[in-house]
Design a protein around this motif. Structure first.
Motif, PDB file in Angstrom:
ATOM      1  N   GLY A 131      -5.369  13.747 -11.621  1.00 43.91           N
ATOM      2  CA  GLY A 131      -6.063  14.471 -10.565  1.00 43.91           C
ATOM      3  C   GLY A 131      -5.169  15.006  -9.463  1.00 43.91           C
ATOM      4  O   GLY A 131      -5.677  15.525  -8.468  1.00 43.91           O
ATOM      5  N   GLU A 132      -3.861  14.888  -9.611  1.00 41.62           N
ATOM      6  CA  GLU A 132      -2.944  15.391  -8.590  1.00 41.62           C
ATOM      7  C   GLU A 132      -1.964  16.375  -9.215  1.00 41.62           C
ATOM      8  O   GLU A 132      -1.538  16.218 -10.362  1.00 41.62           O
ATOM      9  CB  GLU A 132      -2.199  14.234  -7.922  1.00 41.62           C
ATOM     10  CG  GLU A 132      -3.130  13.276  -7.191  1.00 41.62           C
ATOM     11  CD  GLU A 132      -2.383  12.250  -6.356  1.00 41.62           C
ATOM     12  OE1 GLU A 132      -1.170  12.460  -6.118  1.00 41.62           O
ATOM     13  OE2 GLU A 132      -3.004  11.255  -5.963  1.00 41.62           O
ATOM     14  N   ASP A 133      -1.601  17.406  -8.450  1.00 41.02           N
ATOM     15  CA  ASP A 133      -0.748  18.469  -8.966  1.00 41.02           C
ATOM     16  C   ASP A 133       0.737  18.118  -8.923  1.00 41.02           C
ATOM     17  O   ASP A 133       1.491  18.491  -9.822  1.00 41.02           O
ATOM     18  CB  ASP A 133      -0.982  19.766  -8.176  1.00 41.02           C
ATOM     19  CG  ASP A 133      -2.400  20.295  -8.362  1.00 41.02           C
ATOM     20  OD1 ASP A 133      -2.968  20.067  -9.448  1.00 41.02           O
ATOM     21  OD2 ASP A 133      -2.931  20.909  -7.424  1.00 41.02           O
ATOM     22  N   GLU A 134       1.165  17.408  -7.880  1.00 42.41           N
ATOM     23  CA  GLU A 134       2.582  17.139  -7.709  1.00 42.41           C
ATOM     24  C   GLU A 134       2.968  15.788  -8.317  1.00 42.41           C
ATOM     25  O   GLU A 134       2.187  14.843  -8.312  1.00 42.41           O
ATOM     26  CB  GLU A 134       2.954  17.159  -6.225  1.00 42.41           C
ATOM     27  CG  GLU A 134       2.782  18.530  -5.575  1.00 42.41           C
ATOM     28  CD  GLU A 134       3.280  18.533  -4.144  1.00 42.41           C
ATOM     29  OE1 GLU A 134       3.783  17.488  -3.686  1.00 42.41           O
ATOM     30  OE2 GLU A 134       3.149  19.581  -3.488  1.00 42.41           O
ATOM     31  N   THR A 135       4.183  15.724  -8.844  1.00 36.34           N
ATOM     32  CA  THR A 135       4.704  14.473  -9.392  1.00 36.34           C
ATOM     33  C   THR A 135       4.989  13.500  -8.248  1.00 36.34           C
ATOM     34  O   THR A 135       5.636  13.859  -7.266  1.00 36.34           O
ATOM     35  CB  THR A 135       5.995  14.727 -10.190  1.00 36.34           C
ATOM     36  OG1 THR A 135       5.695  15.599 -11.287  1.00 36.34           O
ATOM     37  CG2 THR A 135       6.571  13.428 -10.719  1.00 36.34           C
ATOM     38  N   ALA A 136       4.488  12.278  -8.378  1.00 37.01           N
ATOM     39  CA  ALA A 136       4.712  11.252  -7.357  1.00 37.01           C
ATOM     40  C   ALA A 136       5.976  10.466  -7.678  1.00 37.01           C
ATOM     41  O   ALA A 136       6.305  10.256  -8.846  1.00 37.01           O
ATOM     42  CB  ALA A 136       3.510  10.316  -7.290  1.00 37.01           C
ATOM     43  N   LEU A 137       6.670  10.046  -6.630  1.00 35.39           N
ATOM     44  CA  LEU A 137       7.842   9.190  -6.774  1.00 35.39           C
ATOM     45  C   LEU A 137       7.535   7.848  -6.126  1.00 35.39           C
ATOM     46  O   LEU A 137       7.179   7.793  -4.947  1.00 35.39           O
ATOM     47  CB  LEU A 137       9.070   9.824  -6.114  1.00 35.39           C
ATOM     48  CG  LEU A 137       9.597  11.115  -6.740  1.00 35.39           C
ATOM     49  CD1 LEU A 137      10.787  11.633  -5.937  1.00 35.39           C
ATOM     50  CD2 LEU A 137      10.001  10.892  -8.194  1.00 35.39           C
ATOM     51  N   ILE A 138       7.648   6.785  -6.913  1.00 33.26           N
ATOM     52  CA  ILE A 138       7.366   5.441  -6.420  1.00 33.26           C
ATOM     53  C   ILE A 138       8.625   4.604  -6.585  1.00 33.26           C
ATOM     54  O   ILE A 138       9.160   4.517  -7.706  1.00 33.26           O
ATOM     55  CB  ILE A 138       6.192   4.799  -7.188  1.00 33.26           C
ATOM     56  CG1 ILE A 138       4.924   5.647  -7.018  1.00 33.26           C
ATOM     57  CG2 ILE A 138       5.946   3.370  -6.706  1.00 33.26           C
ATOM     58  CD1 ILE A 138       3.738   5.160  -7.837  1.00 33.26           C
ATOM     59  N   PRO A 139       9.128   3.999  -5.517  1.00 36.74           N
ATOM     60  CA  PRO A 139      10.335   3.162  -5.659  1.00 36.74           C
ATOM     61  C   PRO A 139      10.129   2.046  -6.681  1.00 36.74           C
ATOM     62  O   PRO A 139       9.127   1.327  -6.627  1.00 36.74           O
ATOM     63  CB  PRO A 139      10.535   2.602  -4.253  1.00 36.74           C
ATOM     64  CG  PRO A 139       9.882   3.605  -3.351  1.00 36.74           C
ATOM     65  CD  PRO A 139       8.688   4.098  -4.126  1.00 36.74           C
ATOM     66  N   PHE A 140      11.059   1.928  -7.607  1.00 35.58           N
ATOM     67  CA  PHE A 140      10.959   0.885  -8.617  1.00 35.58           C
ATOM     68  C   PHE A 140      10.851  -0.495  -7.978  1.00 35.58           C
ATOM     69  O   PHE A 140      10.123  -1.367  -8.466  1.00 35.58           O
ATOM     70  CB  PHE A 140      12.174   0.947  -9.547  1.00 35.58           C
ATOM     71  CG  PHE A 140      12.222  -0.160 -10.564  1.00 35.58           C
ATOM     72  CD1 PHE A 140      11.363  -0.162 -11.645  1.00 35.58           C
ATOM     73  CD2 PHE A 140      13.126  -1.208 -10.430  1.00 35.58           C
ATOM     74  CE1 PHE A 140      11.396  -1.194 -12.586  1.00 35.58           C
ATOM     75  CE2 PHE A 140      13.171  -2.240 -11.361  1.00 35.58           C
ATOM     76  CZ  PHE A 140      12.298  -2.234 -12.438  1.00 35.58           C
ATOM     77  N   MET A 200       0.836  -1.194   0.000  1.00 35.30           N
ATOM     78  CA  MET A 200       0.000   0.000   0.000  1.00 35.30           C
ATOM     79  C   MET A 200       0.874   1.248   0.000  1.00 35.30           C
ATOM     80  O   MET A 200       1.838   1.348   0.762  1.00 35.30           O
ATOM     81  CB  MET A 200      -0.917   0.014   1.223  1.00 35.30           C
ATOM     82  CG  MET A 200      -1.893  -1.157   1.284  1.00 35.30           C
ATOM     83  SD  MET A 200      -3.095  -1.156  -0.087  1.00 35.30           S
ATOM     84  CE  MET A 200      -4.163   0.176   0.431  1.00 35.30           C
ATOM     85  N   VAL A 201       0.534   2.197  -0.860  1.00 36.97           N
ATOM     86  CA  VAL A 201       1.215   3.490  -0.900  1.00 36.97           C
ATOM     87  C   VAL A 201       0.146   4.569  -0.776  1.00 36.97           C
ATOM     88  O   VAL A 201      -0.683   4.729  -1.679  1.00 36.97           O
ATOM     89  CB  VAL A 201       2.006   3.671  -2.215  1.00 36.97           C
ATOM     90  CG1 VAL A 201       2.675   5.047  -2.235  1.00 36.97           C
ATOM     91  CG2 VAL A 201       3.044   2.570  -2.378  1.00 36.97           C
ATOM     92  N   GLU A 202       0.122   5.233   0.368  1.00 33.57           N
ATOM     93  CA  GLU A 202      -0.903   6.248   0.645  1.00 33.57           C
ATOM     94  C   GLU A 202      -2.303   5.696   0.406  1.00 33.57           C
ATOM     95  O   GLU A 202      -3.157   6.327  -0.223  1.00 33.57           O
ATOM     96  CB  GLU A 202      -0.651   7.510  -0.186  1.00 33.57           C
ATOM     97  CG  GLU A 202       0.660   8.202   0.175  1.00 33.57           C
ATOM     98  CD  GLU A 202       0.834   9.521  -0.536  1.00 33.57           C
ATOM     99  OE1 GLU A 202      -0.049   9.877  -1.369  1.00 33.57           O
ATOM    100  OE2 GLU A 202       1.830  10.211  -0.279  1.00 33.57           O
ATOM    101  N   GLY A 203      -2.509   4.469   0.870  1.00 34.31           N
ATOM    102  CA  GLY A 203      -3.838   3.875   0.863  1.00 34.31           C
ATOM    103  C   GLY A 203      -4.244   3.161  -0.408  1.00 34.31           C
ATOM    104  O   GLY A 203      -5.393   2.735  -0.547  1.00 34.31           O
ATOM    105  N   ARG A 204      -3.337   2.993  -1.358  1.00 35.49           N
ATOM    106  CA  ARG A 204      -3.710   2.285  -2.582  1.00 35.49           C
ATOM    107  C   ARG A 204      -2.502   1.595  -3.198  1.00 35.49           C
ATOM    108  O   ARG A 204      -1.353   1.880  -2.864  1.00 35.49           O
ATOM    109  CB  ARG A 204      -4.338   3.242  -3.597  1.00 35.49           C
ATOM    110  CG  ARG A 204      -3.456   4.425  -3.980  1.00 35.49           C
ATOM    111  CD  ARG A 204      -4.136   5.248  -5.052  1.00 35.49           C
ATOM    112  NE  ARG A 204      -3.451   6.488  -5.340  1.00 35.49           N
ATOM    113  CZ  ARG A 204      -3.613   7.192  -6.438  1.00 35.49           C
ATOM    114  NH1 ARG A 204      -4.462   6.757  -7.376  1.00 35.49           N
ATOM    115  NH2 ARG A 204      -2.984   8.325  -6.634  1.00 35.49           N
ATOM    116  N   LYS A 205      -2.811   0.682  -4.143  1.00 38.30           N
ATOM    117  CA  LYS A 205      -1.760  -0.055  -4.834  1.00 38.30           C
ATOM    118  C   LYS A 205      -1.734   0.224  -6.334  1.00 38.30           C
ATOM    119  O   LYS A 205      -0.764  -0.133  -7.000  1.00 38.30           O
ATOM    120  CB  LYS A 205      -1.947  -1.566  -4.633  1.00 38.30           C
ATOM    121  CG  LYS A 205      -1.630  -2.065  -3.228  1.00 38.30           C
ATOM    122  CD  LYS A 205      -1.690  -3.585  -3.195  1.00 38.30           C
ATOM    123  CE  LYS A 205      -1.240  -4.136  -1.858  1.00 38.30           C
ATOM    124  NZ  LYS A 205      -1.253  -5.634  -1.849  1.00 38.30           N
TER     125      LYS A 205
END
Length: 204
Positions: free
Chosen positions: A137-146, A112-117
């Motif tokens: 729907g989000e303004d900021e770029t998200a960073l997800i660990p590869f 889970m990442v901030e409540g979702r996958k």
């Protein structure tokens, strides 16, 4: 993500050197199905331009078959399927997220990442070992660990289709190149392969 299971990883170790000897890179290896009739799917592309021809699929299929026949790593019957990654390809290596920056993708994490996958948005390259994505729907770029990704796949959009058409035009091919297409769609792991070569291995 090029290999999902321990069995996939063992097969990838056998197949990687074969592909490299032909100037190809393995995008993904998946051994699917039950114990009676399994399917070994190998997606590959040229290292130079991330494309592959039907003839190259055939050469890789023959070379992989020889190695697997000698090593015999798969019990029972199986079908070897060698194909291109397709237009709406899986993204299995960190470099893929830079190569396809600006295109829409769906990502799925193994935690889970901030409540979702599940995430959908436009790829914004990479930062270190993280995938950058501009989420819907989000303004900021998200960073997800590869390392947290379980699946990732491009979304079939007009922009992606135009890219595929441009690549075919650059190769001097007609708009519809007549190669096999899987149009089943569906989940992240459904494949749309432009070039496919099958071979079958049966135990005596």
């Amino acid at each position: 993500m090029r290999a999902k299971t321990a069995e996939d990883r063992a097969l990838l170790e056998l197949i990687d050197p074969v592909a490299e000897s032909l100037g190809l890179a393995v995008v993904r290896v998946r051994l699917m199905g039950g114990t009676l009739r399994r399917r070994l799917q190998v997606m590959a592309e040229r290292q130079a331009d991330h494309d592959i021809s039907v003839e190259e699929c055939a050469r890789l299929s023959r070379a992989v078959s020889e190695v697997l026949d000698a090593a015999d790593p798969i019990a029972g019957e199986y079908l070897l399927e060698v194909s291109s990654p397709g237009i709406d390809r899986p993204l299995t290596r960190l470099i893929d997220f830079s190569l396809f920056e600006g295109y829409e993708a769906r990502l799925e994490t193994d935690r889970m990442v901030e409540g979702r996958k599940r995430f959908k948005g436009v790829l914004a390259g990479t930062e270190g070992e993280n995938v950058a994505i501009d989420l819907d729907g989000e303004d900021e770029t998200a960073l997800i660990p590869f390392a947290w990704l379980a699946d990732a796949k491009l979304v079939l959009t007009d922009e992606l289709l135009k890219r595929g058409a441009a690549l075919r035009a650059a190769r001097g091919e007609p708009e519809d190149d007549g190669l096999p297409q899987d149009t089943s769609g569906g989940a992240l792991d459904a494949d749309n392969s432009d070039s496919t070569q099958d071979s079958t291995k049966d135990d005596a």
